[in-house]
Design a protein around this motif. Structure first.
Motif, PDB file in Angstrom:
ATOM      1  N   VAL A  12      41.891  22.740  75.876  1.00 53.44           N
ATOM      2  CA  VAL A  12      41.528  22.345  74.514  1.00 53.44           C
ATOM      3  C   VAL A  12      42.083  20.956  74.226  1.00 53.44           C
ATOM      4  CG1 VAL A  12      41.828  22.883  72.060  1.00 53.44           C
ATOM      5  CG2 VAL A  12      41.459  24.720  73.708  1.00 53.44           C
ATOM      6  N   ASP A  13      41.201  20.010  73.898  1.00 55.90           N
ATOM      7  CA  ASP A  13      41.673  18.684  73.532  1.00 55.90           C
ATOM      8  C   ASP A  13      41.317  18.345  72.081  1.00 55.90           C
ATOM      9  OD1 ASP A  13      38.960  18.305  73.745  1.00 55.90           O
ATOM     10  OD2 ASP A  13      39.078  16.716  75.236  1.00 55.90           O
ATOM     11  N   GLU A  14      40.800  19.334  71.359  1.00 58.28           N
ATOM     12  CA  GLU A  14      40.410  19.121  69.976  1.00 58.28           C
ATOM     13  C   GLU A  14      40.462  20.457  69.234  1.00 58.28           C
ATOM     14  OE1 GLU A  14      36.225  17.699  68.034  1.00 58.28           O
ATOM     15  OE2 GLU A  14      36.928  16.635  69.804  1.00 58.28           O
ATOM     16  N   PHE A  15      41.041  20.459  68.042  1.00 61.36           N
ATOM     17  CA  PHE A  15      41.067  21.672  67.225  1.00 61.36           C
ATOM     18  C   PHE A  15      41.158  21.273  65.763  1.00 61.36           C
ATOM     19  CE2 PHE A  15      45.508  20.777  68.015  1.00 61.36           C
ATOM     20  CZ  PHE A  15      46.112  21.023  66.795  1.00 61.36           C
ATOM     21  N   SER A  16      40.898  22.230  64.887  1.00 61.78           N
ATOM     22  CA  SER A  16      41.022  21.963  63.452  1.00 61.78           C
ATOM     23  C   SER A  16      41.656  23.160  62.764  1.00 61.78           C
ATOM     24  CB  SER A  16      39.650  21.663  62.836  1.00 61.78           C
ATOM     25  OG  SER A  16      38.783  22.759  62.984  1.00 61.78           O
ATOM     26  N   VAL A  17      42.312  22.883  61.648  1.00 61.48           N
ATOM     27  CA  VAL A  17      42.947  23.900  60.833  1.00 61.48           C
ATOM     28  C   VAL A  17      42.390  23.778  59.425  1.00 61.48           C
ATOM     29  CG1 VAL A  17      45.137  24.721  59.871  1.00 61.48           C
ATOM     30  CG2 VAL A  17      45.071  23.801  62.197  1.00 61.48           C
ATOM     31  N   CYS A  18      41.950  24.879  58.862  1.00 68.11           N
ATOM     32  CA  CYS A  18      41.445  24.898  57.492  1.00 68.11           C
ATOM     33  C   CYS A  18      42.208  25.971  56.731  1.00 68.11           C
ATOM     34  CB  CYS A  18      39.941  25.201  57.471  1.00 68.11           C
ATOM     35  SG  CYS A  18      39.277  25.329  55.798  1.00 68.11           S
ATOM     36  N   LEU A  19      42.958  25.554  55.727  1.00 65.86           N
ATOM     37  CA  LEU A  19      43.721  26.480  54.900  1.00 65.86           C
ATOM     38  C   LEU A  19      43.139  26.445  53.495  1.00 65.86           C
ATOM     39  CD1 LEU A  19      47.291  25.477  56.108  1.00 65.86           C
ATOM     40  CD2 LEU A  19      45.870  27.373  56.903  1.00 65.86           C
ATOM     41  N   GLN A  20      42.690  27.585  53.022  1.00 61.99           N
ATOM     42  CA  GLN A  20      42.115  27.637  51.683  1.00 61.99           C
ATOM     43  C   GLN A  20      43.217  27.749  50.643  1.00 61.99           C
ATOM     44  OE1 GLN A  20      38.631  30.135  51.212  1.00 61.99           O
ATOM     45  NE2 GLN A  20      38.531  30.382  53.429  1.00 61.99           N
ATOM     46  N   ARG A  21      42.891  27.327  49.435  1.00 68.12           N
ATOM     47  CA  ARG A  21      43.864  27.391  48.340  1.00 68.12           C
ATOM     48  C   ARG A  21      44.114  28.833  47.937  1.00 68.12           C
ATOM     49  NH1 ARG A  21      43.975  22.254  45.037  1.00 68.12           N
ATOM     50  NH2 ARG A  21      42.728  20.827  46.264  1.00 68.12           N
ATOM     51  N   GLY A  22      45.235  29.042  47.324  1.00 71.17           N
ATOM     52  CA  GLY A  22      45.542  30.354  46.785  1.00 71.17           C
ATOM     53  C   GLY A  22      46.427  31.173  47.699  1.00 71.17           C
ATOM     54  N   SER A  23      47.352  31.866  47.120  1.00 65.97           N
ATOM     55  CA  SER A  23      48.262  32.709  47.875  1.00 65.97           C
ATOM     56  C   SER A  23      47.495  33.829  48.574  1.00 65.97           C
ATOM     57  CB  SER A  23      49.303  33.309  46.928  1.00 65.97           C
ATOM     58  OG  SER A  23      50.185  34.130  47.638  1.00 65.97           O
ATOM     59  N   GLY A  24      47.699  33.966  49.874  1.00 66.26           N
ATOM     60  CA  GLY A  24      47.040  35.012  50.647  1.00 66.26           C
ATOM     61  C   GLY A  24      45.598  34.713  51.006  1.00 66.26           C
ATOM     62  N   ALA A  25      45.098  33.523  50.668  1.00 65.55           N
ATOM     63  CA  ALA A  25      43.718  33.161  51.008  1.00 65.55           C
ATOM     64  C   ALA A  25      43.585  33.013  52.522  1.00 65.55           C
ATOM     65  CB  ALA A  25      43.311  31.863  50.314  1.00 65.55           C
ATOM     66  N   PRO A  26      42.411  33.276  53.079  1.00 62.35           N
ATOM     67  CA  PRO A  26      42.249  33.163  54.532  1.00 62.35           C
ATOM     68  C   PRO A  26      42.355  31.716  55.015  1.00 62.35           C
ATOM     69  CG  PRO A  26      40.148  33.691  53.482  1.00 62.35           C
ATOM     70  CD  PRO A  26      41.199  33.732  52.417  1.00 62.35           C
ATOM     71  N   GLY A  27      42.737  31.580  56.258  1.00 56.43           N
ATOM     72  CA  GLY A  27      42.786  30.285  56.915  1.00 56.43           C
ATOM     73  C   GLY A  27      42.108  30.403  58.266  1.00 56.43           C
ATOM     74  N   TYR A  28      41.746  29.278  58.848  1.00 54.10           N
ATOM     75  CA  TYR A  28      41.001  29.282  60.103  1.00 54.10           C
ATOM     76  C   TYR A  28      41.579  28.252  61.068  1.00 54.10           C
ATOM     77  CZ  TYR A  28      37.783  31.652  57.022  1.00 54.10           C
ATOM     78  OH  TYR A  28      37.239  32.533  56.113  1.00 54.10           O
ATOM     79  N   LEU A  29      41.735  28.649  62.316  1.00 53.94           N
ATOM     80  CA  LEU A  29      42.107  27.761  63.404  1.00 53.94           C
ATOM     81  C   LEU A  29      40.928  27.757  64.358  1.00 53.94           C
ATOM     82  CD1 LEU A  29      44.083  26.047  65.083  1.00 53.94           C
ATOM     83  CD2 LEU A  29      44.999  28.187  65.998  1.00 53.94           C
ATOM     84  N   THR A  30      40.307  26.606  64.525  1.00 58.17           N
ATOM     85  CA  THR A  30      39.114  26.498  65.364  1.00 58.17           C
ATOM     86  C   THR A  30      39.453  25.691  66.614  1.00 58.17           C
ATOM     87  OG1 THR A  30      37.735  26.536  63.383  1.00 58.17           O
ATOM     88  CG2 THR A  30      36.699  25.786  65.414  1.00 58.17           C
ATOM     89  N   TRP A  31      39.239  26.296  67.792  1.00 57.16           N
ATOM     90  CA  TRP A  31      39.520  25.637  69.068  1.00 57.16           C
ATOM     91  C   TRP A  31      38.281  24.900  69.541  1.00 57.16           C
ATOM     92  CZ3 TRP A  31      44.436  25.963  70.737  1.00 57.16           C
ATOM     93  CH2 TRP A  31      45.214  27.017  70.278  1.00 57.16           C
ATOM     94  N   GLY A  32      38.466  23.673  70.005  1.00 60.40           N
ATOM     95  CA  GLY A  32      37.366  22.920  70.599  1.00 60.40           C
ATOM     96  C   GLY A  32      36.514  22.191  69.576  1.00 60.40           C
ATOM     97  N   ARG A  33      35.525  21.486  70.090  1.00 62.40           N
ATOM     98  CA  ARG A  33      34.651  20.661  69.253  1.00 62.40           C
ATOM     99  C   ARG A  33      33.749  21.531  68.394  1.00 62.40           C
ATOM    100  NH1 ARG A  33      30.713  16.617  72.228  1.00 62.40           N
ATOM    101  NH2 ARG A  33      29.459  18.482  72.421  1.00 62.40           N
ATOM    102  N   THR A  34      33.621  21.164  67.123  1.00 61.31           N
ATOM    103  CA  THR A  34      32.765  21.923  66.216  1.00 61.31           C
ATOM    104  C   THR A  34      31.617  21.094  65.665  1.00 61.31           C
ATOM    105  OG1 THR A  34      34.189  21.412  64.333  1.00 61.31           O
ATOM    106  CG2 THR A  34      34.612  23.487  65.511  1.00 61.31           C
ATOM    107  N   VAL A  35      31.700  19.779  65.784  1.00 63.82           N
ATOM    108  CA  VAL A  35      30.611  18.913  65.316  1.00 63.82           C
ATOM    109  C   VAL A  35      30.305  17.882  66.389  1.00 63.82           C
ATOM    110  CG1 VAL A  35      31.148  19.198  62.860  1.00 63.82           C
ATOM    111  CG2 VAL A  35      32.153  17.315  64.117  1.00 63.82           C
ATOM    112  N   GLU A  36      29.114  17.351  66.331  1.00 64.88           N
ATOM    113  CA  GLU A  36      28.696  16.346  67.303  1.00 64.88           C
ATOM    114  C   GLU A  36      29.442  15.024  67.079  1.00 64.88           C
ATOM    115  OE1 GLU A  36      26.749  16.881  69.946  1.00 64.88           O
ATOM    116  OE2 GLU A  36      26.839  18.966  69.274  1.00 64.88           O
TER     117      GLU A  36
END
Length: 115
Positions: A36-60
């Motif tokens: 993996v040479d690229e990843f992203s982290v998305c944390l939503q607002r709010g206590s206990g809200a879901p978050g996402y860790l995405t491995w690899g390229r997601t856009v061109e």
């Protein structure tokens, strides 16, 4: 800590996703092991809200060139880059007296804040 979710969460492992090798270590990092040479982290607002860790390229690459900001990693052991004229205020309120990293800038460590 003051993170209620950690009181009841179950983990198989807690790992870092830093670049290259950990200081003084010759073993491959988690990112290197999975190629993996690229990843992203998305944390939503709010206590206990879901978050996402995405491995690899997601856009061109063409989309990234137009819509994403780049930061050159300068650190050997951390995600370190340089920043200039940083402000967390709206542009109309950002005056030089409350903007850190003016002039020659400063080094910053990019961190998701999840650890």
């Amino acid at each position: 800590h003051q993170i209620q979710a950690l009181d009841s969460a179950k983990f198989a492992a807690i790992v870092g996703i830093g670049p290259n090798f950990a200081y003084g270590n010759k073993d491959k990092t988690l990112l290197m092991s999975f190629g993996v040479d690229e990843f992203s982290v998305c944390l939503q607002r709010g206590s206990g809200a879901p978050g996402y860790l995405t491995w690899g390229r997601t856009v061109e690459p063409k989309f990234k060139e137009e819509f994403y900001a780049k930061a050159a990693v300068k650190g050997k052991h951390h995600w370190v880059t340089s920043m200039h004229n940083v402000s967390f205020l709206p542009m109309a309120e950002a005056h030089l007296e409350n903007v850190p990293c003016t002039g020659t800038g400063c080094s910053v460590i990019i961190d998701s804040g999840t650890s």
